[in-house]
Scaffold this motif. Structure first.
Motif, PDB file in Angstrom:
ATOM      1  N   ARG A  83       0.734  -1.222   0.062  1.00  0.00           N
ATOM      2  CA  ARG A  83      -0.030  -0.122   0.001  1.00  0.00           C
ATOM      3  C   ARG A  83       0.739   1.262  -0.006  1.00  0.00           C
ATOM      4  NH1 ARG A  83      -3.756  -3.321   2.849  1.00  0.00           N
ATOM      5  NH2 ARG A  83      -2.682  -3.039   4.809  1.00  0.00           N
ATOM      6  N   GLU A  84       2.098   1.170   0.760  1.00  0.00           N
ATOM      7  CA  GLU A  84       2.787   2.188   0.969  1.00  0.00           C
ATOM      8  C   GLU A  84       3.532   2.432  -0.603  1.00  0.00           C
ATOM      9  OE1 GLU A  84       3.763   4.604   3.332  1.00  0.00           O
ATOM     10  OE2 GLU A  84       1.853   3.896   4.069  1.00  0.00           O
ATOM     11  N   LYS A  85       3.924   1.568  -1.216  1.00  0.00           N
ATOM     12  CA  LYS A  85       4.573   1.808  -2.561  1.00  0.00           C
ATOM     13  C   LYS A  85       3.609   2.363  -3.548  1.00  0.00           C
ATOM     14  CE  LYS A  85       6.185  -2.146  -4.204  1.00  0.00           C
ATOM     15  NZ  LYS A  85       6.868  -3.485  -4.539  1.00  0.00           N
ATOM     16  N   ARG A  86       2.379   2.118  -3.608  1.00  0.00           N
ATOM     17  CA  ARG A  86       1.314   2.648  -4.301  1.00  0.00           C
ATOM     18  C   ARG A  86       1.159   4.193  -4.387  1.00  0.00           C
ATOM     19  NH1 ARG A  86      -2.320  -1.843  -2.981  1.00  0.00           N
ATOM     20  NH2 ARG A  86      -1.084  -3.576  -3.479  1.00  0.00           N
ATOM     21  N   LYS A  87       1.408   4.770  -2.947  1.00  0.00           N
ATOM     22  CA  LYS A  87       1.120   6.026  -3.001  1.00  0.00           C
ATOM     23  C   LYS A  87       2.024   7.115  -3.597  1.00  0.00           C
ATOM     24  CE  LYS A  87      -0.614   5.616   1.850  1.00  0.00           C
ATOM     25  NZ  LYS A  87      -0.527   6.083   3.043  1.00  0.00           N
TER      26      LYS A  87
END
Length: 87
Positions: A83-87
């Motif tokens: 999820r962090e990578k997609r931000k």
């Protein structure tokens, strides 16, 4: 029934109990590898213990409680990183 079919059945009767025993023996290790304590969760993510605690508070990531002990599901940690990578 031919000889080949008889041999398949004989082999199956020998192999199936061995496979079942191996699966029973390995099952606790699978659970132990998936769930880690807080220190090992920080290590798994490659961050310090204080950084992990701060990250948990900010991200609202929750441990699983197993027999009264907090354990972190590596799959949940991986999902949060995704999820962090997609931000």
């Amino acid at each position: 029934m031919n000889v080949l079919e008889i041999n398949k059945e004989a082999l199956r009767s020998l192999v199936e109990p061995l496979v079942e025993q191996i699966a029973r023996d390995k099952a606790p290790n699978i659970v132990a590898q998936r769930y880690v304590n807080t220190k090992d969760a920080a290590k798994y993510l490659g961050v310090s213990f204080p950084t992990f605690k701060k990250w948990v508070e900010e991200k609202n990531v929750y441990p699983v409680v197993i027999a009264g002990a907090k354990r972190w599901d590596k799959q949940d940690l991986d999902n949060e990183l995704e999820r962090e990578k997609r931000k």
